[in-house]
Design a protein around this motif. Sequence first.
Motif, PDB file in Angstrom:
ATOM      1  N   SER A  84       0.841  -1.201   0.000  1.00  0.00           N
ATOM      2  CA  SER A  84       0.000   0.000   0.000  1.00  0.00           C
ATOM      3  C   SER A  84       0.879   1.256   0.000  1.00  0.00           C
ATOM      4  O   SER A  84       0.462   2.312  -0.491  1.00  0.00           O
ATOM      5  N   ASN A  88       0.228   4.336  -2.466  1.00  0.00           N
ATOM      6  CA  ASN A  88       0.067   5.682  -1.917  1.00  0.00           C
ATOM      7  C   ASN A  88       1.135   6.636  -2.435  1.00  0.00           C
ATOM      8  O   ASN A  88       0.873   7.826  -2.653  1.00  0.00           O
ATOM      9  N   LYS A  91      -0.002   7.748  -5.786  1.00  0.00           N
ATOM     10  CA  LYS A  91      -1.119   8.689  -5.657  1.00  0.00           C
ATOM     11  C   LYS A  91      -0.626  10.049  -5.150  1.00  0.00           C
ATOM     12  O   LYS A  91      -1.082  11.103  -5.617  1.00  0.00           O
ATOM     13  N   CYS A 115      -1.241  11.334   0.271  1.00  0.00           N
ATOM     14  CA  CYS A 115      -1.552   9.934   0.556  1.00  0.00           C
ATOM     15  C   CYS A 115      -0.349   9.244   1.196  1.00  0.00           C
ATOM     16  O   CYS A 115       0.782   9.356   0.695  1.00  0.00           O
ATOM     17  N   GLY A 116      -0.593   8.538   2.287  1.00  0.00           N
ATOM     18  CA  GLY A 116       0.456   7.757   2.918  1.00  0.00           C
ATOM     19  C   GLY A 116       1.390   8.538   3.807  1.00  0.00           C
ATOM     20  O   GLY A 116       2.374   7.983   4.307  1.00  0.00           O
TER      21      GLY A 116
END
Length: 349
Positions: A84, A88, A91, A115-116
């Motif tokens: 993930s 991320n 993104k 994100c992240g």
Amino acid sequence: MSPIPNFSTRLIQWQKQHGRNHLPWQVKDPYSVWLSEIMLQQTQVATVLDYYPRFLNRFPNVGTLSDAAEDDVLSLWAGLGYYSRARNLHKAAKQVVGQFGGEFPQTRQELETLCGVGRSTAAAISAFAFNQRETILDGNVKRVLCRVFALDGNPQDKKFENRLWQLAESLMPSENHDMPAYTQGLMDLGATVCKRSNPLCRQCPMSDICEAKKQNRIAELPRKKTAAEVQTLPLYWLIVRDRQGRILLHKRPAKGIWGGLYCVPCFENLDGLHQAARNLNLDSDGLTEQAAFTHRLTHRLLMITPFTADERPSENFSDSLWVAQESLADYGLPKPLLNYLNQAQSSLF
């Protein structure tokens, strides 16, 4: 004398003399700093040192990463785990380009919108790249603070974590230009000296003011988190080659184990595997069960049983991806699968 006024000065001096000062991401470029901080989440420095230059060479700036296909990003990430993070990362690159004109925001609050990127990661980026007075609070830093100040509390309690945040904020140096060395010092001290087990107290710049050392509580602090139960999950691989010797791959769902990576058809029960074989016009009786093996994830133990087909599919299916053995590494396969196929290619088929 209270240790608080001395803390940052001691740490900065120690870091400059004894800390890690030659890591490739110790630069002012926010893209490089951000990339390293995401890679270093849940991953050791030694491992990141292998992946970081290859990733930076392929995607040298946020624009190239934003324009890349997700599959290309995941293929370079394969083996680092916690996939993930890679999705991320991709993104967030698009956010920087689309929302910030390709320039990384400088404040922690704006960085947290990516994100992240959580509070501690955003603080690290703003401190390293922009000299902002923002404090980090990762696991290493929590350990240092709990020992130096003899703070005892449940690490999973939000009130105790907030107390640590308040303390961390109070310890920062007053000058912005000291923030990179100070932040790196926090990381270095926790990772190389104030280690979870067998800490090197004689080498610690806080040794004479460490309350846990005075109270003989170094082994006790910080309190350990309640260990998460490790679940055993059975997985069944269907390993099929077509008449050209290519291996069948499917893309994994974004959520779940190996999210977004390419993998051989993978199932949590045998019924699913046999149904997939029938869809390929393969006789389930013609499948050979190979020796099972285990692969450990953070909170799961995978019990993987590969099945190979003794016959080739009678036709090629348009929605399937068939990849030659020598090209498998280009598709970002899960590391245990790539290793298995490379080690077993001569004996499986």
